[in-house]
Design an enzyme around this catalytic site. Structure first.
Site, mmCIF file in Angstrom:
data_model
loop_
_atom_site.group_PDB
_atom_site.id
_atom_site.type_symbol
_atom_site.label_atom_id
_atom_site.label_comp_id
_atom_site.label_asym_id
_atom_site.label_seq_id
_atom_site.Cartn_x
_atom_site.Cartn_y
_atom_site.Cartn_z
ATOM 1 N N LYS A 209 -7.751 -17.270 7.929
ATOM 2 C CA LYS A 209 -7.254 -17.060 6.574
ATOM 3 C C LYS A 209 -6.743 -18.119 5.903
ATOM 4 C CE LYS A 209 -4.370 -13.687 4.079
ATOM 5 N NZ LYS A 209 -3.721 -12.489 4.281
ATOM 6 N N GLU A 215 -4.158 -23.459 16.783
ATOM 7 C CA GLU A 215 -5.262 -23.141 17.570
ATOM 8 C C GLU A 215 -6.692 -23.286 16.930
ATOM 9 O OE1 GLU A 215 -2.405 -21.485 16.860
ATOM 10 O OE2 GLU A 215 -1.536 -20.428 18.425
ATOM 11 N N GLY A 269 -4.277 -10.450 7.990
ATOM 12 C CA GLY A 269 -5.027 -11.019 9.108
ATOM 13 C C GLY A 269 -5.531 -9.732 9.920
ATOM 14 N N ARG A 270 -4.554 -9.046 10.641
ATOM 15 C CA ARG A 270 -4.835 -8.082 11.782
ATOM 16 C C ARG A 270 -5.514 -6.740 11.071
ATOM 17 N NH1 ARG A 270 0.490 -9.089 10.550
ATOM 18 N NH2 ARG A 270 1.771 -7.455 9.727
ATOM 19 N N GLU A 355 2.728 -6.289 15.660
ATOM 20 C CA GLU A 355 3.007 -7.531 14.704
ATOM 21 C C GLU A 355 3.470 -6.793 13.355
ATOM 22 O OE1 GLU A 355 0.924 -11.440 14.366
ATOM 23 O OE2 GLU A 355 -0.041 -10.464 12.887
ATOM 24 N N HIS A 386 -6.400 3.499 38.595
ATOM 25 C CA HIS A 386 -6.070 2.811 39.986
ATOM 26 C C HIS A 386 -5.327 1.469 39.816
ATOM 27 C CE1 HIS A 386 -9.284 5.083 41.842
ATOM 28 N NE2 HIS A 386 -9.852 5.283 40.564
ATOM 29 N N LYS A 514 6.184 -21.280 16.366
ATOM 30 C CA LYS A 514 5.167 -22.298 15.649
ATOM 31 C C LYS A 514 6.107 -23.622 15.399
ATOM 32 C CE LYS A 514 1.881 -19.090 13.601
ATOM 33 N NZ LYS A 514 1.419 -18.785 12.100
HETATM 34 O O1 F6P Z 1 0.364 -16.061 13.870
HETATM 35 C C1 F6P Z 1 0.426 -14.848 13.535
HETATM 36 C C2 F6P Z 1 -1.136 -14.880 12.461
HETATM 37 O O2 F6P Z 1 -0.555 -15.295 11.090
HETATM 38 C C3 F6P Z 1 -1.761 -13.492 12.584
HETATM 39 O O3 F6P Z 1 -1.088 -12.725 11.618
HETATM 40 C C4 F6P Z 1 -3.041 -13.763 12.059
HETATM 41 O O4 F6P Z 1 -3.869 -12.997 12.486
HETATM 42 C C5 F6P Z 1 -3.385 -15.098 12.792
HETATM 43 O O5 F6P Z 1 -2.159 -15.792 12.663
HETATM 44 C C6 F6P Z 1 -4.484 -16.228 12.465
HETATM 45 O O6 F6P Z 1 -4.162 -16.386 11.152
HETATM 46 P P1 F6P Z 1 -5.284 -17.444 10.450
HETATM 47 O O7 F6P Z 1 -6.403 -16.187 9.986
HETATM 48 O O8 F6P Z 1 -4.658 -17.625 9.009
HETATM 49 O O9 F6P Z 1 -5.732 -18.509 11.347
#
Ligand code: F6P
Length: 548
Positions: A209, A215, A269-270, A355, A386, A514
């Protein structure tokens, strides 16, 4: 109009709930059943192809009426309307929360910042479906003219968990495309993906987003470099597409404008799998099934928006969580899907729920003086039986659990299904009923054990029972039912946030780590650095010695 900012503890209904708790605290779930022969009827709901049984809980209709009263007193009705109508209920980020706009059954205008977002949503959906049809049919070609056979989704958090969980859950409905997800910044994760991909036939989806997530951008950059070792720069447009709300950053990365699927800031995002973030789902199962997923969610939205609280599945389940969290002081909640397809539902819900509601400051900016977000965990049944069920049955903690199962298997009916469902029913029964001394003694004596053996083993074989659960029994795992199930949990999160007087749609709590990681990263290449605490300083020094 924004959300009410009232402390729930100040309500009369809260006090009445405390009295209700005290009055019934000694009662067992089985006592409630003995008292009321119609308990299952009054504490279960049939909606669409969902049968939800919440009778195996430590409460009765009186408790539920008080809980729904509390929800009304906290303005839940108005809050729901504000949520669906695009009021900026995500106040700390000054945003509306409109994932529901992506799945309206009868699309109506929704105005955000003076603009109707509905036509835009339809246009992006068309862009997604046209693209998916091209890739699935083989009309979208790689740079050497071969069709795409492998899709790699590069994203993390909401840009990974939802799409990954749903593509896995809908594997039965999938086509020939192989879908891989890479999320972790760990180079080994990426190296394993690189082993499997072919630069001629792989499509990379960069899903972010913000398009600033460390990452995702690290993985995307490394894959781009790797790709350019095997293909010319001009091939990027055949193999890289992006989903983002940050067009500028996407263009800087080198992705052509026509290969960008836009996203809006009113989708968190979530909660974004319904948007262009779901492009991997759309590719995996095709637009028709993706549309069914949206429709299922849309149906649940309608139920949530229109059903009275006492017959409203997300509201009831949210209130049951509040009951255990705030009156029984329970800390965790388990989610156990009796479907291997849904094995990653608990991981997905961990982000969605924790979150969202892992907040310690209320909507007035004051520290809360009550418990908020609960800890979510779980695994698929019967596997979990189990593994961790021992603790659920005989441990010292009460763990309310959602048991989710599907009555009809997707493959031909066989004896596995009856075995699965018998386990699904047996576990909630065992958790509630337990096994008393008398039964254990009789069982051991029938097995021919001596009185001394019986006496020695007795305490270990007793199950106290009285452990609560909800059963969500659904006809079949279809895209539509999955959509309804996910939407159910989304609305449950919303209701809990309203009750707890917290902002569910920001996530400031992930920022500090972060920031510090960026500082630490810079220190790895410095000779001198002494601004960390002694433990972290030592860890950095240790790493520098071992670093290859
Ligand atoms: O670090 C949390 C977060 O902002 C989440 O809420 C989000 O889903 C994820 O990082 C990834 O964010 P992006 O889609 O901006 O890479």
């Amino acid at each position: 109009m924004t959300l009410n900012k009232q402390n729930p503890l100040s309500l009369k209904s809260w006090k009445l709930l405390e009295s209700n708790f005290k009055k019934n605290v000694q009662k067992k779930i089985t006592d409630y059943f003995s008292e009321d022969p119609k308990r299952v009827e009054s504490l279960s709901l049939q909606w669409d192809s969902f049968y939800v049984d919440y009778s195996k809980n430590l409460l009765d209709l009186e408790t539920l009426n008080l809980l729904t009263k509390m929800a009304r007193e906290l303005g839940l009705n108005d809050a729901i309307e504000a949520y669906f109508n695009g009021v900026k209920i995500n106040e700390t980020e000054d945003r509306a929360v409109l994932h529901t706009a992506l799945r309206q059954l009868n699309p109506k205008s929704i105005i955000v910042d003076g603009e109707d977002i509905t036509p835009k949503i339809q246009a992006v959906k068309k862009q997604m479906y046209d693209f998916a049809n091209k890739v699935i049919s083989g009309n979208w070609k790689g740079h050497t003219g071969k069709a795409i056979s492998h899709v790699v989704n590069i994203g993390i958090g909401g840009s990974d968990l939802g799409p990954a969980m749903v593509t896995e859950a809908l594997e039965f409905y999938s086509n020939h495309l192989q879908i891989t997800f890479v999320s972790n910044v760990e180079g080994d994760h990426l190296a394993e993906v690189i082993k499997k991909v072919d630069p001629e036939t792989t499509l990379f989806l960069i899903v972010s987003k913000t398009f600033t997530t460390q990452e995702t951008l690290s993985n995307a950059n490394t894959l781009r470099k790797w790709f350019l070792n095997h293909a010319p720069e001009s091939a990027i447009s055949n193999h890289f597409v992006a989903v983002s709300s940050n067009l500028e950053k996407v263009t800087d990365f080198g992705i052509a404008k026509e290969n960008v699927f836009p996203m809006n800031d009113w989708v968190g995002g979530r909660f974004s799998l319904w948007s262009s973030v779901g492009i991997s789902i759309c590719l995996a199962v095709g637009p028709k099934h993706f549309e069914d997923l949206l429709k299922g969610a849309g149906k649940m939205d309608q139920h949530f928006r229109t059903a009275v609280f006492i017959e409203n599945i997300p509201v009831i389940l949210a209130l049951i969580t509040v009951w255990y969290n705030n009156f029984w002081e329970v800390e965790t909640e388990a989610i156990i899907p009796y479907s291997q397809y849904l094995r990653n539902l608990p991981a997905y819900l961990q982000q969605a729920i924790m979150e969202s509601n892992g907040k310690g400051v209320d909507r007035n900016g004051k520290s809360v003086d009550y418990n908020t977000g609960n800890i979510i965990w779980g695994a698929s049944g019967t596997n979990g039986q189990h593994a961790f069920f021992q603790l659920m049955h005989q441990g010292t903690k009460m763990i309310p659990a959602d048991f989710i199962g599907f009555a009809q298997p997707l493959h031909k009916r066989n004896d596995h299904q009856d075995k699965l469902i018998s386990n699904f029913f047996a576990q909630t029964q065992a958790l509630m009923q337990g096994k008393n001394e008398e039964t254990v003694m009789k069982e051991m004596s029938d097995q021919g054990k001596s009185p001394a053996q019986i006496e020695a083993l007795l305490p270990f074989k007793i199950f106290e029972g009285n452990r609560p659960s909800n059963t969500l029994f659904i006809e079949q795992l279809t895209p539509s039912n999955l959509g309804s199930l996910i939407a159910l949990y989304e609305h449950r999160i919303f209701v809990q946030g309203v009750i707890w007087n917290i902002f569910s749609y920001d996530q400031w709590g992930v920022e500090l780590g972060k920031q510090l990681a960026n500082k630490i990263l810079k220190d790895f290449d410095k000779e001198e650095f002494d601004h960390h605490d002694a433990s972290t300083q030592g860890l950095i020094q240790h790493y520098k010695k071992l670093r290859k």
